[in-house]
Motif scaffolding. Structure first.
Motif, PDB file in Angstrom:
ATOM      1  N   HIS A  63       0.860  -1.182   0.000  1.00  0.00           N
ATOM      2  CA  HIS A  63       0.000   0.000   0.000  1.00  0.00           C
ATOM      3  C   HIS A  63       0.892   1.226   0.000  1.00  0.00           C
ATOM      4  N   TYR A  64       0.834   1.993  -1.086  1.00  0.00           N
ATOM      5  CA  TYR A  64       1.684   3.167  -1.193  1.00  0.00           C
ATOM      6  C   TYR A  64       1.090   4.304  -0.361  1.00  0.00           C
ATOM      7  N   PRO A  65       1.924   5.032   0.410  1.00  0.00           N
ATOM      8  CA  PRO A  65       1.380   6.034   1.338  1.00  0.00           C
ATOM      9  C   PRO A  65       0.427   7.043   0.715  1.00  0.00           C
ATOM     10  N   ASP A  66       0.742   7.548  -0.481  1.00  0.00           N
ATOM     11  CA  ASP A  66      -0.074   8.619  -1.066  1.00  0.00           C
ATOM     12  C   ASP A  66      -1.463   8.158  -1.506  1.00  0.00           C
ATOM     13  N   GLU A  67      -1.685   6.849  -1.563  1.00  0.00           N
ATOM     14  CA  GLU A  67      -3.009   6.368  -1.978  1.00  0.00           C
ATOM     15  C   GLU A  67      -4.106   6.854  -1.042  1.00  0.00           C
ATOM     16  N   MET A  68      -3.750   7.064   0.220  1.00  0.00           N
ATOM     17  CA  MET A  68      -4.771   7.441   1.199  1.00  0.00           C
ATOM     18  C   MET A  68      -5.441   8.765   0.840  1.00  0.00           C
ATOM     19  N   TYR A  69      -4.705   9.683   0.223  1.00  0.00           N
ATOM     20  CA  TYR A  69      -5.297  10.978  -0.102  1.00  0.00           C
ATOM     21  C   TYR A  69      -6.472  10.830  -1.070  1.00  0.00           C
ATOM     22  N   TYR A  70      -6.364   9.886  -1.987  1.00  0.00           N
ATOM     23  CA  TYR A  70      -7.363   9.751  -3.048  1.00  0.00           C
ATOM     24  C   TYR A  70      -8.507   8.823  -2.638  1.00  0.00           C
ATOM     25  N   THR A  71      -8.178   7.741  -1.931  1.00  0.00           N
ATOM     26  CA  THR A  71      -9.253   6.841  -1.493  1.00  0.00           C
ATOM     27  C   THR A  71     -10.072   7.462  -0.365  1.00  0.00           C
ATOM     28  N   ASP A  72      -9.402   8.143   0.573  1.00  0.00           N
ATOM     29  CA  ASP A  72     -10.146   8.807   1.648  1.00  0.00           C
ATOM     30  C   ASP A  72     -11.114   9.830   1.081  1.00  0.00           C
ATOM     31  N   ALA A  73     -10.631  10.627   0.125  1.00  0.00           N
ATOM     32  CA  ALA A  73     -11.484  11.661  -0.460  1.00  0.00           C
ATOM     33  C   ALA A  73     -12.643  11.057  -1.237  1.00  0.00           C
ATOM     34  N   ALA A  74     -12.379   9.948  -1.950  1.00  0.00           N
ATOM     35  CA  ALA A  74     -13.443   9.322  -2.734  1.00  0.00           C
ATOM     36  C   ALA A  74     -14.538   8.749  -1.833  1.00  0.00           C
ATOM     37  N   VAL A  75     -14.148   8.145  -0.710  1.00  0.00           N
ATOM     38  CA  VAL A  75     -15.153   7.664   0.244  1.00  0.00           C
ATOM     39  C   VAL A  75     -15.983   8.830   0.770  1.00  0.00           C
ATOM     40  N   LYS A  76     -15.318   9.930   1.086  1.00  0.00           N
ATOM     41  CA  LYS A  76     -16.025  11.115   1.584  1.00  0.00           C
ATOM     42  C   LYS A  76     -16.980  11.663   0.530  1.00  0.00           C
ATOM     43  N   MET A  77     -16.574  11.645  -0.734  1.00  0.00           N
ATOM     44  CA  MET A  77     -17.451  12.105  -1.810  1.00  0.00           C
ATOM     45  C   MET A  77     -18.733  11.283  -1.865  1.00  0.00           C
ATOM     46  N   LEU A  78     -18.589   9.972  -1.712  1.00  0.00           N
ATOM     47  CA  LEU A  78     -19.767   9.110  -1.725  1.00  0.00           C
ATOM     48  C   LEU A  78     -20.669   9.393  -0.532  1.00  0.00           C
ATOM     49  N   GLN A  79     -20.067   9.755   0.585  1.00  0.00           N
ATOM     50  CA  GLN A  79     -20.859   9.998   1.795  1.00  0.00           C
ATOM     51  C   GLN A  79     -21.596  11.329   1.755  1.00  0.00           C
ATOM     52  N   ASN A  80     -20.939  12.375   1.241  1.00  0.00           N
ATOM     53  CA  ASN A  80     -21.584  13.696   1.300  1.00  0.00           C
ATOM     54  C   ASN A  80     -22.147  14.181  -0.034  1.00  0.00           C
ATOM     55  N   GLY A  81     -21.909  13.424  -1.126  1.00  0.00           N
ATOM     56  CA  GLY A  81     -22.461  13.797  -2.420  1.00  0.00           C
ATOM     57  C   GLY A  81     -21.776  14.970  -3.090  1.00  0.00           C
ATOM     58  N   ASP A  82     -20.694  15.486  -2.513  1.00  0.00           N
ATOM     59  CA  ASP A  82     -19.924  16.579  -3.113  1.00  0.00           C
ATOM     60  C   ASP A  82     -18.765  15.969  -3.876  1.00  0.00           C
ATOM     61  N   TYR A  83     -18.854  15.961  -5.211  1.00  0.00           N
ATOM     62  CA  TYR A  83     -17.853  15.305  -6.031  1.00  0.00           C
ATOM     63  C   TYR A  83     -16.764  16.252  -6.522  1.00  0.00           C
ATOM     64  N   LEU A  84     -16.724  17.456  -5.989  1.00  0.00           N
ATOM     65  CA  LEU A  84     -15.717  18.432  -6.400  1.00  0.00           C
ATOM     66  C   LEU A  84     -14.694  18.712  -5.307  1.00  0.00           C
ATOM     67  N   THR A  85     -15.125  18.744  -4.055  1.00  0.00           N
ATOM     68  CA  THR A  85     -14.253  19.097  -2.949  1.00  0.00           C
ATOM     69  C   THR A  85     -13.574  17.852  -2.394  1.00  0.00           C
ATOM     70  N   THR A  86     -12.286  17.955  -2.145  1.00  0.00           N
ATOM     71  CA  THR A  86     -11.510  16.809  -1.692  1.00  0.00           C
ATOM     72  C   THR A  86     -11.109  16.996  -0.228  1.00  0.00           C
ATOM     73  N   TYR A  87     -11.278  15.924   0.541  1.00  0.00           N
ATOM     74  CA  TYR A  87     -11.036  15.956   1.984  1.00  0.00           C
ATOM     75  C   TYR A  87     -10.017  14.902   2.384  1.00  0.00           C
ATOM     76  N   LEU A  88      -9.328  15.164   3.482  1.00  0.00           N
ATOM     77  CA  LEU A  88      -8.498  14.161   4.143  1.00  0.00           C
ATOM     78  C   LEU A  88      -9.370  13.277   5.031  1.00  0.00           C
ATOM     79  N   GLY A  89      -8.786  12.210   5.545  1.00  0.00           N
ATOM     80  CA  GLY A  89      -9.525  11.337   6.452  1.00  0.00           C
ATOM     81  C   GLY A  89      -9.911  12.008   7.749  1.00  0.00           C
ATOM     82  N   SER A  90      -9.238  13.091   8.077  1.00  0.00           N
ATOM     83  CA  SER A  90      -9.566  13.851   9.296  1.00  0.00           C
ATOM     84  C   SER A  90     -10.729  14.806   9.085  1.00  0.00           C
ATOM     85  N   GLY A  91     -11.163  14.952   7.818  1.00  0.00           N
ATOM     86  CA  GLY A  91     -12.218  15.898   7.499  1.00  0.00           C
ATOM     87  C   GLY A  91     -11.701  17.241   7.044  1.00  0.00           C
TER      88      GLY A  91
END
Length: 550
Positions: free
Chosen positions: A31-59
């Motif tokens: 698991h490459y460290p930088d993957e977390m930035y993109y997978t965390d944000a994609a999960v957040k997009m699915l949860q909040n329906g905002d497909y433009l703004t990118t978030y960290l796992g901390s919010g």
């Protein structure tokens, strides 16, 4: 015996790339460290329906990279659900398509199937492309889009001012997509390519040819869409974060570091193309002169792009081999052109030696992996993979004995290494912590109400977030100040090393994940198949605990 060019079918090479790299890519063997930035944000997009703004796992908001990589992960999650395979599926395909694009780039320049076929084989065996295709980070998308743009440049090199409009569309749209992947590096390479074509004296392109307004307008809209949306939603603050990442934290002005990075970049650029760089050296001066006489424009274009990527690598504050990848297909075409003109396939001794070394490495990895799997529980899928790998190995060994199709066998043997490695790492890395937590949550009917705080390695957090999916609000707590906020959470998942740093007397404690600790892998390997293995895993394994308020 010369190479049978008709048998180098790009679709077959792409399929082989996908099949042999797939097992390593589609689960978290690594698991490459930088993957977390993109997978965390994609999960957040699915949860909040905002497909433009990118978030960290901390919010927290994160604007360091453009949107296209996030959308690629999101597309996998939308189609296949939130799981490791989905997070990397389209990146694996992007790697395979890059191989096909390299073939097409060569065909556009030379209309020679031999050069095109060798180009595809060289690119398929590129270790940096292979690693990038197994990670959900921007690099493989950048090389794909830049290779597509190179096809547009190739059309201009071939046809000059009479270039069909399809090449201009390809050039501009590809550069726009590349800009939405990585930002300024794409713009720099694209601008340099146009500059070379405008000033080269052998076939100078008129600026009116390049100024094709419909393609420029559409590509500008595509390239700046996300940036305009972020400006409107979040104001100019986002741009400061983006530029600081692109320039402020990346670029160094220290002369010694620039020199060191430059040498490292040059060394790694050659390593990327081992063993191909060792072939065709006899009469290399005459071969290079022949290439120059045949197509000086492409020769200069490839040289400028190579020097540019070396320069960019030298100027970074911290250099990674993946920074060289965007121009690798162009270099692969140049090397294939050189090798074919040098008639390298006739000199079989070097080819057979390289293939023999690679087959030997495959055999060592095969034996090691077989030993690990014999010591552990029987898994039919792994043994099916073993059987498929052994059949492929036997085919490549037969080609070695016959001395036929050696370039193809070399390329496939490099890919086969990753296929065999995945059978060994399967026992060490899988199921990853995220999938273990997923199993635990299902078996124990873990409620999705409320938030779950996480304390520990953030790379592991991203795997657990994928395992839990969109039903759980899983939040990374600040690593230095988490004690100040843990009372806000009724449930915590934390790494074992943090367990004694908090008062957990009021919590119910359960182990939700145990994996091999990297420091103790030798001890664990030596105990495989022995009674003490389970106790060693309990003592040395890396554990994650679920704490719930009693």
């Amino acid at each position: 015996m010369s190479l049978k060019v008709s048998e180098i079918n790009p679709w077959v090479v792409m399929a082989v790339f996908t099949v042999l790299v797939g097992p390593f890519a589609l689960s978290f063997h690594m698991h490459y460290p930088d993957e977390m930035y993109y997978t965390d944000a994609a999960v957040k997009m699915l949860q909040n329906g905002d497909y433009l703004t990118t978030y960290l796992g901390s919010g927290e908001l994160r604007f360091k990279k453009p949107i296209l990589t996030y959308w690629t992960v999101l597309a996998g999650f939308k189609i296949f659900g939130v799981n490791p395979l989905a997070s990397r599926f389209f990146f694996l395909l992007a790697g395979a398509v890059t191989v096909g694009m390299t073939y097409l780039l060569s065909k556009t320049l030379f209309a020679d199937r031999k050069i095109a076929g060798i180009s595809a084989l060289i690119m398929a065996a590129n270790p940096v492309l292979i690693f990038s295709a197994t990670r959900s980070i921007p690099d493989v998308l950048l090389v794909l889009t830049m290779t597509s743009s190179a096809i547009g440049f190739a059309g201009l090199i071939k046809f000059g001012n009479a270039t069909p409009k399809k090449y201009l569309w390809t050039l501009y749209i590809s550069l726009a997509l590349a800009f939405e992947v990585k930002g300024l590096p794409a713009a720099a390479l694209g601008g340099l390519g146009m500059f070379v074509l405008l000033i080269n004296p052998w076939q100078r392109i008129h600026w009116k040819t390049l100024f094709y307004l419909p393609a420029i307008v559409l590509s500008t809209v595509i390239g700046l869409f996300w940036f305009a949306a972020m400006w409107k939603i979040h104001g100019p603050t986002f741009l400061d974060s983006f530029l600081y990442d692109q320039v402020g934290t990346r670029v160094t002005s220290r002369a010694l570091l620039i020199f060191q990075n430059g040498l490292l970049a040059l060394l790694l650029l050659n390593v990327m193309f081992v063993p191909w760089v060792f072939f065709g050296w006899k009469k290399s001066k005459e071969t290079v002169q022949k290439l120059w006489n045949q197509n000086p424009t492409f020769f200069i274009f490839a040289l400028f792009w190579t020097l540019a990527i070396l320069g960019m690598g030298a100027l970074t504050s911290k250099f990674y081999e993946r920074y060289l990848l965007p121009v690798a297909p162009v270099i692969a075409v140049w090397i294939a052109w050189f090798l074919v003109e040098a008639k390298f396939e006739i000199k079989k001794h070097g080819l057979k030696l390289a293939l023999g070394v690679l087959l030997g490495l495959n055999f060592i990895v095969l034996l090691f992996s077989a030993w690990i799997n014999f010591q552990m529980n029987f898994e039919i899928l792994i043994w099916v993979q073993f059987l498929a790998g052994i059949i492929i190995f036997g085919y490549l060994f037969w080609l070695f004995i016959l001395g036929e199709k050696l370039p193809k066998a070399i390329s496939y043997s490099l890919l086969l290494l990753f296929f065999f490695i995945s059978t060994a790492t399967y026992r060490i890395s899988l199921p990853d912590q995220g999938q273990q937590v997923k199993i635990f949550a299902t078996e124990n009917q873990l409620s999705s109400d409320g938030k779950i705080g996480f304390i520990g390695n953030l790379h592991t957090s991203s795997k657990i977030r994928i395992g839990l999916g969109t039903s759980y609000d899983f939040v990374d707590l600040p690593p230095l100040t988490f004690r100040e906020v843990i009372n806000d959470y009724d449930r915590l998942i934390l790494e074992d090393k943090y367990l004694d740093s908090i008062d957990h007397s009021n919590f119910k404690k359960r182990v939700v994940a145990t994996n091999w600790s990297s420091r103790h892998i030798p001890d664990l390997l030596l105990s495989l198949g022995k009674p003490e293995f389970d106790s060693l895993m309990q003592n040395y394994g890396k554990k994650y605990y679920l704490l719930e308020v009693k």
